[in-house]
Motif scaffolding. Structure first.
Motif, PDB file in Angstrom:
ATOM      1  N   VAL A  27       0.692  -1.173  -0.160  1.00 28.41           N
ATOM      2  CA  VAL A  27       0.078   0.029  -0.218  1.00 28.41           C
ATOM      3  C   VAL A  27       0.601   1.179  -0.130  1.00 28.41           C
ATOM      4  O   VAL A  27       0.401   2.286  -0.777  1.00 28.41           O
ATOM      5  N   ARG A  28       1.952   1.407   1.538  1.00 27.99           N
ATOM      6  CA  ARG A  28       3.257   2.519   1.021  1.00 27.99           C
ATOM      7  C   ARG A  28       3.883   2.301  -0.757  1.00 27.99           C
ATOM      8  O   ARG A  28       3.675   3.126  -1.035  1.00 27.99           O
ATOM      9  N   ASP A  29       3.894   1.521  -0.965  1.00 26.48           N
ATOM     10  CA  ASP A  29       4.377   1.474  -2.535  1.00 26.48           C
ATOM     11  C   ASP A  29       3.626   2.141  -3.574  1.00 26.48           C
ATOM     12  O   ASP A  29       4.035   3.112  -4.491  1.00 26.48           O
ATOM     13  N   ALA A  30       2.690   1.931  -3.583  1.00 22.21           N
ATOM     14  CA  ALA A  30       1.325   1.533  -4.374  1.00 22.21           C
ATOM     15  C   ALA A  30       1.311   3.916  -4.349  1.00 22.21           C
ATOM     16  O   ALA A  30       1.146   5.006  -5.127  1.00 22.21           O
ATOM     17  N   LEU A  31       0.843   3.585  -2.866  1.00 21.20           N
ATOM     18  CA  LEU A  31       1.017   5.603  -2.713  1.00 21.20           C
ATOM     19  C   LEU A  31       2.177   7.068  -2.799  1.00 21.20           C
ATOM     20  O   LEU A  31       2.183   7.623  -3.964  1.00 21.20           O
ATOM     21  N   HIS A  32       3.371   5.693  -3.208  1.00 19.38           N
ATOM     22  CA  HIS A  32       4.620   6.264  -3.177  1.00 19.38           C
ATOM     23  C   HIS A  32       4.458   7.082  -5.483  1.00 19.38           C
ATOM     24  O   HIS A  32       4.796   7.664  -5.198  1.00 19.38           O
ATOM     25  N   ARG A  33       3.928   5.488  -5.811  1.00 19.51           N
ATOM     26  CA  ARG A  33       3.546   5.526  -7.017  1.00 19.51           C
ATOM     27  C   ARG A  33       2.913   6.905  -7.450  1.00 19.51           C
ATOM     28  O   ARG A  33       3.102   7.414  -8.648  1.00 19.51           O
ATOM     29  N   LEU A  34       1.686   6.895  -6.548  1.00 18.40           N
ATOM     30  CA  LEU A  34       0.594   7.225  -7.050  1.00 18.40           C
ATOM     31  C   LEU A  34       1.078   9.231  -6.289  1.00 18.40           C
ATOM     32  O   LEU A  34       0.519  10.053  -7.862  1.00 18.40           O
ATOM     33  N   SER A  35       1.942   9.080  -5.930  1.00 15.97           N
ATOM     34  CA  SER A  35       2.593  10.174  -6.188  1.00 15.97           C
ATOM     35  C   SER A  35       3.775  10.930  -6.472  1.00 15.97           C
ATOM     36  O   SER A  35       4.105  11.970  -6.958  1.00 15.97           O
ATOM     37  N   GLY A  36       4.391  10.002  -7.290  1.00 18.14           N
ATOM     38  CA  GLY A  36       4.531  10.269  -8.870  1.00 18.14           C
ATOM     39  C   GLY A  36       3.819  10.599 -10.196  1.00 18.14           C
ATOM     40  O   GLY A  36       4.578  11.279 -10.580  1.00 18.14           O
ATOM     41  N   GLU A  37       3.009  10.046  -9.975  1.00 20.92           N
ATOM     42  CA  GLU A  37       2.026  10.420 -10.780  1.00 20.92           C
ATOM     43  C   GLU A  37       1.097  11.419 -10.503  1.00 20.92           C
ATOM     44  O   GLU A  37       0.527  11.932 -11.406  1.00 20.92           O
TER      45      GLU A  37
END
Length: 189
Positions: A27-37
């Protein structure tokens, strides 16, 4: 993207993981990716939050969308072999889905992959405020339907003009859209 979190709401990875029945790490990894987007905001040591859009931010997004779509249409002829996922896509019954489908299909008219990626990212970032657009300006659904017809019949000049008018109208309503997205108890400043 569906607007389940109000602008500025904290997105706690452990709470989201519990709600999703998943480990906090993915979930944290997904949030980091969404942050990058730029779909989710994050600050060093402050966690993740649903983005807060100001009227000026929304103006910039609308102008960026109009520019990208104009670039996609500039001098381009439709490719007879548009990918099936664009040309054969099942029509969405909701406004946000129709906007996304039309804008992505328009981007596919361009041979420029970076432009396609930029439009796709813009569509995802814009999804959260599309419902507010429709509440503020119920006529925007008809505008998308007219643009879709121009797209289907290859009326590129008409489509270009409608896209420009659509985004100018969105600019007029930007302040009301931002206000509509905020919970009533949350101040606008």
């Amino acid at each position: 993207m569906r607007g389940e979190f109000a602008p500025g709401d904290r997105l706690d990875p452990s709470v989201l993981a519990r709600d999703l029945g998943a480990s906090a790490t993915p979930v944290r990894d997904a949030l980091h990716r969404l942050s990058g987007e730029r779909i989710v905001d994050s600050w060093h040591q402050e966690g993740f939050r649903q983005p807060i859009l100001a009227e000026a931010d929304l103006h910039d997004l609308y102008e960026w969308a109009a520019s990208l779509l104009a670039l996609a249409l500039a001098g381009q002829m439709p490719d007879a072999a548009l990918p099936d996922r664009v040309a054969g896509e099942i029509r969405d019954s909701d406004y946000a889905g129709e906007v996304a489908r039309l804008f992505r299909a328009t981007a596919w008219l361009s041979d420029n992959r970076e432009l396609r990626f930029a439009v796709s990212n813009l569509v995802e970032r814009s999804h959260v405020f599309r419902a507010a657009e429709l509440r503020v300006d119920p006529g925007c659904g008809a505008e998308i339907a007219a643009m879709d017809e121009d797209f289907r019949f290859g009326r590129w000049s008409a489509l270009r003009a409608r896209i420009t008018r659509f985004h100018h109208r969105r600019l007029e309503f930007a302040g009301r859209v931002v206000a509509e997205m905020r919970p009533r108890e949350q101040p606008l400043g």
